[in-house]
Scaffold this active site. Sequence first.
Site, mmCIF file in Angstrom:
data_model
loop_
_atom_site.group_PDB
_atom_site.id
_atom_site.type_symbol
_atom_site.label_atom_id
_atom_site.label_comp_id
_atom_site.label_asym_id
_atom_site.label_seq_id
_atom_site.Cartn_x
_atom_site.Cartn_y
_atom_site.Cartn_z
ATOM 1 N N LYS A 83 -9.141 30.264 -12.500
ATOM 2 C CA LYS A 83 -8.058 29.375 -12.945
ATOM 3 C C LYS A 83 -6.964 30.236 -13.580
ATOM 4 O O LYS A 83 -7.229 31.008 -14.504
ATOM 5 C CB LYS A 83 -8.621 28.399 -13.985
HETATM 6 O O1 G3P Z 1 -8.923 20.256 -16.088
HETATM 7 C C1 G3P Z 1 -7.895 20.199 -17.030
HETATM 8 C C2 G3P Z 1 -8.192 19.109 -17.986
HETATM 9 O O2 G3P Z 1 -9.408 19.381 -18.563
HETATM 10 C C3 G3P Z 1 -7.218 18.865 -19.076
HETATM 11 O O3 G3P Z 1 -7.559 17.609 -19.594
HETATM 12 O O4 G3P Z 1 -7.604 15.759 -21.175
HETATM 13 O O5 G3P Z 1 -7.300 18.124 -21.996
HETATM 14 O O6 G3P Z 1 -5.469 16.968 -20.783
HETATM 15 P P1 G3P Z 1 -6.942 17.079 -20.967
#
Ligand code: G3P
Length: 215
Positions: A83
């Site tokens: 990533k």
């Molecule tokens: O895969 C990326 C994701 O985990 C981000 O999620 O909820 O932290 O915006 P969030």
Amino acid sequence: MKIFIDTANIDEIKEAIKIGIIDGVTTNPTLISKEERPAEDLLKEICSLVSGPVSAEVIGLDCQTMVKEAKILSKIAKNIVIKIPLVKEGLKAVKILSSEGIKTNVTLCFSPNQALLAAKVGADYISPFIGRLDDIGQEGMELVRQIKTIYSNYGFKTQIIVASVRNPLHVLEAARIGADIATVPFAVIEQLLKHPLTDIGIQRFLEDWKKVPKR
Ligand code: G3P
């Protein structure tokens, strides 16, 4: 649509595998920090549980450091996907890694032009962050629609991972748009499969079954 689980938690991954709907895993530094274990050990264990792609993120901010970290991470297991954040140095790193056959997932994508550039440098996956756009009053799913159009206009092979998924509607919309993948937190996976009418239906069937005469 493929479903990845967005977590670094071993119990959640094991449970999701048992349900039988998991095609891969995505992690990020925040998710890994919650597990209070060395990242390499954790990623090794995750890769031993899942045969599909497992995304692991670099921390470096310059191309050279990113490539160096990517090479270390990619030795953990065959199914590791690197990533890389969507910044200039990140795109340079993706170009190098893709020429060496190392799979990449370009993350923190918030605009269709960013996604176009990621595809041009050979990213295997692009991760538009839907929930975080919704958080600032922009419709996250519109970004997925735009990326889908651009990628199909030019036949880019980069797969769209709908990320930052917060609720079942995000998953529904991702599938309606035809995104390749949604990466979904465990709590949302549970929400996807639950329906109150299913529970009520089971309850009613069980009660009626009691009325059937027994021999
Ligand atoms: O895969 C990326 C994701 O985990 C981000 O999620 O909820 O932290 O915006 P969030």
